[in-house]
Every structure is written in C-alpha cells, then in structure tokens.
Design an enzyme around this catalytic site. Structure first.
Site, PDB file in Angstrom:
ATOM      1  N   GLU A 103       0.840  -1.184   0.000  1.00  0.00           N
ATOM      2  CA  GLU A 103       0.000   0.000   0.000  1.00  0.00           C
ATOM      3  C   GLU A 103       0.886   1.249   0.000  1.00  0.00           C
ATOM      4  O   GLU A 103       1.940   1.277   0.641  1.00  0.00           O
ATOM      5  CB  GLU A 103      -0.900   0.027   1.241  1.00  0.00           C
ATOM      6  CG  GLU A 103      -1.978  -1.045   1.252  1.00  0.00           C
ATOM      7  CD  GLU A 103      -3.049  -0.815   0.209  1.00  0.00           C
ATOM      8  OE1 GLU A 103      -3.286   0.361  -0.152  1.00  0.00           O
ATOM      9  OE2 GLU A 103      -3.638  -1.799  -0.257  1.00  0.00           O
ATOM     10  N   ASN A 110       6.573   6.235   1.257  1.00  0.00           N
ATOM     11  CA  ASN A 110       7.975   5.831   1.377  1.00  0.00           C
ATOM     12  C   ASN A 110       8.305   5.248   2.751  1.00  0.00           C
ATOM     13  O   ASN A 110       9.462   5.238   3.163  1.00  0.00           O
ATOM     14  CB  ASN A 110       8.906   7.008   1.068  1.00  0.00           C
ATOM     15  CG  ASN A 110       8.661   7.590  -0.308  1.00  0.00           C
ATOM     16  OD1 ASN A 110       8.516   6.838  -1.284  1.00  0.00           O
ATOM     17  ND2 ASN A 110       8.584   8.915  -0.407  1.00  0.00           N
ATOM     18  N   ARG A 111       7.296   4.795   3.446  1.00  0.00           N
ATOM     19  CA  ARG A 111       7.446   4.189   4.767  1.00  0.00           C
ATOM     20  C   ARG A 111       8.053   5.154   5.790  1.00  0.00           C
ATOM     21  O   ARG A 111       8.650   4.720   6.785  1.00  0.00           O
ATOM     22  CB  ARG A 111       8.291   2.904   4.692  1.00  0.00           C
ATOM     23  CG  ARG A 111       7.650   1.741   3.911  1.00  0.00           C
ATOM     24  CD  ARG A 111       6.197   1.573   4.291  1.00  0.00           C
ATOM     25  NE  ARG A 111       5.612   0.321   3.859  1.00  0.00           N
ATOM     26  CZ  ARG A 111       4.633   0.234   2.944  1.00  0.00           C
ATOM     27  NH1 ARG A 111       4.196   1.331   2.336  1.00  0.00           N
ATOM     28  NH2 ARG A 111       4.088  -0.910   2.644  1.00  0.00           N
ATOM     29  N   LEU A 112       7.881   6.447   5.570  1.00  0.00           N
ATOM     30  CA  LEU A 112       8.340   7.448   6.535  1.00  0.00           C
ATOM     31  C   LEU A 112       7.189   7.781   7.483  1.00  0.00           C
ATOM     32  O   LEU A 112       6.706   8.910   7.562  1.00  0.00           O
ATOM     33  CB  LEU A 112       8.845   8.697   5.804  1.00  0.00           C
ATOM     34  CG  LEU A 112      10.004   8.467   4.840  1.00  0.00           C
ATOM     35  CD1 LEU A 112      10.423   9.778   4.176  1.00  0.00           C
ATOM     36  CD2 LEU A 112      11.195   7.838   5.565  1.00  0.00           C
TER      37      LEU A 112
END
Length: 238
Positions: free
Chosen positions: A30, A213-215
């Site tokens: 996702e 960006n998984r931040l």
C-alpha cells in the site's frame, strides 16, 4: 527396503509452493498518503488524543467494528497469545473489555496482568498501540454493561465455556437452546459469576500514522518518571 530415490513422495522434502502474484504477500504493498502527524498537534493527555482519533474512526473512517482491538496476553513464562475483542468503554482510567474469566486470556491476566492492545485502523493508515496492566472492573460495572447486551449475547455468556474443548457445534447450540427455553426473551438473565470486565491501565500509548515511502509518524506517550500522573512524548523511527 526402499532407497532414498524410491521413497514415497510424502517422505521427500516438500516442494516450495508456487504463488500466483496476485496472492503473493511479498508483492502486496500500500502507498499511504496522509497529512503529517507532528508533536504540536497532539493533545496533552493520550486519552484525549485517543478520543479524537476514535471519533474520526467511528464517524466513518472504519466502517466495520471500529472498536475492534487485538488483545495480547502472556503466561508467567512469557508465552504470548492474541485475539480480537471489542472495546466497550474508555476514559481517563483506561480501556475496558468484557470476557469469560475462565478463558485463556482470563487465566493469563490473572497470573500476569501485563497486556498489549492494538487498534488496527487500516482504512485510515492508522494504528494505536497500548501497553499497560489489566485488572477486573467492579461487579457493579460488569452488571451495568451486561444489562445493555442483547438477550442472545447474555445467553451466549452462559452457554460458552470460552476456550475449553467442546465435542461439536451441536453441543454448543443445545446448551444455548436450553438456556433460551429457561430464560425467554424479555426475562432478565442473571449475570454469570465467571464473566466480567477488565480495565487496561496504560503506561504507554503509541499513535502511528502511515506515510509515503514508509516514513511513518510514530508518537508515543509514556508515563513521566517525575510525575506519574503526567506524560512524556517521544518520536520513534518508523
């Protein structure tokens, strides 16, 4: 005696299953898009922050059982177990759910009160993680909540010896039907002595907001060592 080459297929090293890419978990991904979640936006008290997020979830952010949470307990030896239950109350004292005290979680909490709660609000790319300790609510609180339950759920609390082995579904249904005949609709069902609530008193509450960006944003409240009634906020790496 069969040689290794002639051994039955059941005795050979199992083959790695082939995955259709549509069902391969390695390619499921996702891409979160959301507003930044920063310290200045936090409520001073984590229960107030939880109330803000929960009101958004209950207003339509999560359509199916927004009060569902995963409760994780452990034995005194540290062997964990998890299950999904429904949050039924929350306030400044903590989070309350109800269960059979003879269930696996009931036995584990009696021996080891430390517990974790997880609210998985996937449609909003949010989750809340609570750690703390659990204690039984008062009998008055249990009775008050039990009276609000549907008649069938009241009977179910008697019919099911939760977490114990049963021979068949038919046996469970037979127990329920016997209770339904004994306590017809409209008649008050007594509160089972083995059934009641637990209140989880938090020592930490983490609010997780997914980002591209998984931040991700992870902001965690912990009890202040200097002031047990106060809270300290820290940011965690995603």
């Amino acid at each position: 005696m069969p040689t290794p080459d002639s051994a039955p297929s059941s005795a050979r090293t199992p083959r790695t299953p082939r995955y259709d890419r549509t069902t391969d978990p390695a390619v499921m991904r996702e891409h979160y898009r959301s507003e930044d979640f920063v310290e200045k936006d936090l409520a001073a008290d984590p229960m107030d922050q939880f109330a803000q997020w929960f009101s958004q979830v209950a207003a339509g952010g999560v359509l199916h059982e927004p009060n569902a949470m995963v409760v994780s307990t452990a034995t005194p030896e540290g062997r964990p177990s998890s299950r999904t239950v429904l949050l039924k109350q929350y306030d400044g004292r903590g989070f309350v759910f109800f269960t059979n005290y003879g269930s696996r979680k009931g036995h584990e909490l009696a021996a080891n009160p430390y517990v974790s709660l997880l609210f998985p609000w996937h449609p909003m790319a949010r989750q809340v993680i609570v750690t703390g300790s659990a204690a039984r609510v008062s009998r008055q609180e249990t009775v008050a909540y039990f009276r609000t339950r549907p008649h069938g759920s009241q009977l179910g609390a008697w019919a099911s010896e939760q977490s114990t082995v049963i021979g068949s579904r038919a046996e469970l249904v037979a127990r329920y039907e016997e209770l339904a005949a004994r306590h017809p609709e409209g008649e008050k069902v007594p509160v089972p002595p083995h059934w009641g609530g637990f209140r989880v008193v938090p020592d930490s509450i983490e609010f997780w907001q997914g980002h591209a960006n998984r931040l991700h944003d992870r902001l965690r409240y912990t009890r202040s060592p200097e002031n047990p009634a106060g809270w300290h906020v820290e940011r965690l790496c995603p």
